[in-house]
Design a protein around this motif. Structure first.
Motif, short mmCIF file in Angstrom:
data_model
loop_
_atom_site.label_atom_id
_atom_site.label_comp_id
_atom_site.label_asym_id
_atom_site.label_seq_id
_atom_site.Cartn_x
_atom_site.Cartn_y
_atom_site.Cartn_z
N LEU A 45 67.00 61.55 -3.62
CA LEU A 45 67.71 62.43 -2.70
C LEU A 45 67.52 63.90 -3.05
O LEU A 45 67.38 64.76 -2.17
CB LEU A 45 69.20 62.09 -2.69
N GLN A 46 67.51 64.22 -4.35
CA GLN A 46 67.29 65.60 -4.77
C GLN A 46 65.91 66.09 -4.33
O GLN A 46 65.76 67.22 -3.86
CB GLN A 46 67.44 65.72 -6.29
N GLN A 47 64.88 65.24 -4.48
CA GLN A 47 63.53 65.61 -4.05
C GLN A 47 63.46 65.76 -2.54
O GLN A 47 62.82 66.68 -2.01
CB GLN A 47 62.52 64.56 -4.52
N LYS A 48 64.14 64.85 -1.83
CA LYS A 48 64.16 64.93 -0.38
C LYS A 48 64.82 66.22 0.08
O LYS A 48 64.35 66.87 1.03
CB LYS A 48 64.91 63.73 0.21
N ALA A 49 65.90 66.61 -0.60
CA ALA A 49 66.58 67.85 -0.25
C ALA A 49 65.68 69.05 -0.46
O ALA A 49 65.61 69.96 0.37
CB ALA A 49 67.85 67.99 -1.09
N GLN A 50 64.94 69.08 -1.57
CA GLN A 50 64.02 70.19 -1.84
C GLN A 50 62.93 70.26 -0.78
O GLN A 50 62.57 71.35 -0.31
CB GLN A 50 63.40 70.03 -3.23
N ASP A 51 62.40 69.10 -0.38
CA ASP A 51 61.36 69.06 0.66
C ASP A 51 61.92 69.56 1.99
O ASP A 51 61.25 70.30 2.73
CB ASP A 51 60.81 67.65 0.81
N LYS A 52 63.13 69.12 2.31
CA LYS A 52 63.77 69.55 3.56
C LYS A 52 63.99 71.06 3.56
O LYS A 52 63.72 71.74 4.56
CB LYS A 52 65.10 68.84 3.72
N LEU A 53 64.48 71.59 2.45
CA LEU A 53 64.76 73.02 2.36
C LEU A 53 63.48 73.84 2.47
O LEU A 53 63.47 74.92 3.08
CB LEU A 53 65.49 73.34 1.05
N LYS A 54 62.41 73.33 1.90
CA LYS A 54 61.13 74.04 1.99
C LYS A 54 60.67 74.12 3.44
O LYS A 54 60.23 75.17 3.93
CB LYS A 54 60.08 73.33 1.14
N ALA A 55 60.78 72.99 4.15
CA ALA A 55 60.38 72.95 5.56
C ALA A 55 61.28 73.83 6.42
O ALA A 55 60.82 74.53 7.33
CB ALA A 55 60.40 71.51 6.07
N ILE A 56 62.59 73.82 6.13
CA ILE A 56 63.55 74.62 6.88
C ILE A 56 63.28 76.11 6.68
O ILE A 56 63.30 76.91 7.62
CB ILE A 56 64.98 74.27 6.44
N ASN A 57 63.01 76.50 5.43
CA ASN A 57 62.70 77.91 5.14
C ASN A 57 61.43 78.36 5.84
O ASN A 57 61.37 79.45 6.42
CB ASN A 57 62.53 78.10 3.62
N HIS A 78 44.51 81.85 13.85
CA HIS A 78 43.56 82.83 13.34
C HIS A 78 43.94 83.36 11.96
O HIS A 78 43.14 83.98 11.29
CB HIS A 78 43.48 84.02 14.31
N ARG A 79 45.16 83.11 11.55
CA ARG A 79 45.63 83.59 10.26
C ARG A 79 46.33 82.46 9.54
O ARG A 79 47.23 81.83 10.10
CB ARG A 79 46.60 84.76 10.46
N PRO A 80 45.98 82.19 8.31
CA PRO A 80 46.63 81.10 7.59
C PRO A 80 48.12 81.38 7.40
O PRO A 80 48.52 82.53 7.21
CB PRO A 80 45.90 81.06 6.24
N PRO A 81 48.94 80.36 7.48
CA PRO A 81 50.38 80.56 7.31
C PRO A 81 50.71 81.12 5.94
O PRO A 81 50.06 80.81 4.95
CB PRO A 81 50.96 79.14 7.46
N GLU A 82 51.71 81.97 5.91
CA GLU A 82 52.18 82.50 4.63
C GLU A 82 52.88 81.39 3.87
O GLU A 82 53.51 80.52 4.47
CB GLU A 82 53.17 83.64 4.87
N PRO A 83 52.78 81.38 2.55
CA PRO A 83 53.47 80.33 1.78
C PRO A 83 54.97 80.43 2.00
O PRO A 83 55.52 81.53 2.01
CB PRO A 83 53.09 80.65 0.33
#
Length: 217
Positions: A45-57, A78-83
């Motif tokens: 669940l902790q890893q899932k939360a981190q993945d979710k937060l990354k996608a949300i951000n 035309h421009r790669p997404p910013e990290p």
């Protein structure tokens, strides 16, 4: 599905939602997936939360950028997404504004602001509008929050020792894990009839004066 549509879907919004809706959806989802709300020993669940937060951000940053420059979404081809920014970077308060101790914010409208991690010890927030404000780990020790509107405010792990919360509206507020030792909640609104409408899971209420005037033991 286009990249733009995917960002809206991550935030559970319809395509074309306003920037205000994007920001509110972001706050709601961060609240839901906050790691402190999940069992520390549940690695999955902790890893899932981190993945979710990354996608949300990432989704919020992209949609805010798009809204700000008005460019069509094909720019991403035309421009790669910013990290994406990490959760910690997004919620780390700016150093130059992190110390707000003793400041006067009486009657100020701070609704929907992100004050997480800020030092507001002994600040005057009497009568302030703090509804839907995100204040994770905020320091409000000795602060005057009398008659403040804290409707649905997120005060997870907040330091509210000796804070004045007399007659404050705490309906819908989340005070899970907050330190309320010695706080004065006399007359504060926390119930609707017999129903408690404040989250106090893990809160430290030792010595706090409760809304009915009794001292919590």
């Amino acid at each position: 599905m286009s990249e733009l549509e995917r960002y809206y879907r991550v935030l559970e919004l319809e395509v074309g939602a306003t920037l205000e809706e994007v920001n509110q959806a972001y706050k709601d989802l961060v609240f839901v997936w906050h790691p402190d709300r999940l069992p520390k020993d549940n690695v999955r669940l902790q890893q899932k939360a981190q993945d979710k937060l990354k996608a949300i951000n990432e989704a919020r940053e992209k949609l805010r950028s798009l809204n700000g420059n008005g460019k069509a979404h094909h720019v991403y081809h035309h421009r790669p997404p910013e990290p994406p920014k990490s959760y910690q970077e997004t919620h780390q308060p700016q150093k130059q504004n992190s110390d707000l101790s003793g400041k006067d914010f009486s009657r100020a409208n701070l609704s929907n602001k992100d004050l997480s991690g800020r030092n507001l010890s002994y600040a005057n927030l009497s009568g302030a509008n703090l509804s839907d404000t995100f204040m994770h780990k905020v320091i409000l020790r000795g602060a005057d929050l009398s008659e403040a509107n804290l409707f649905r405010a997120n005060l997870l792990l907040a330091d509210l020792r000796e804070a004045n919360l007399r007659s404050a509206n705490l309906i819908g507020a989340d005070l899970s894990g907050a330190d309320l030792r010695g706080a004065d909640l006399t007359g504060a609104r926390i119930r609707s009839g017999d129903r408690l409408l404040v989250k106090l899971i893990g809160a430290n209420l030792s010595g706090a004066i409760m809304p009915d005037g009794l001292v919590h033991r």
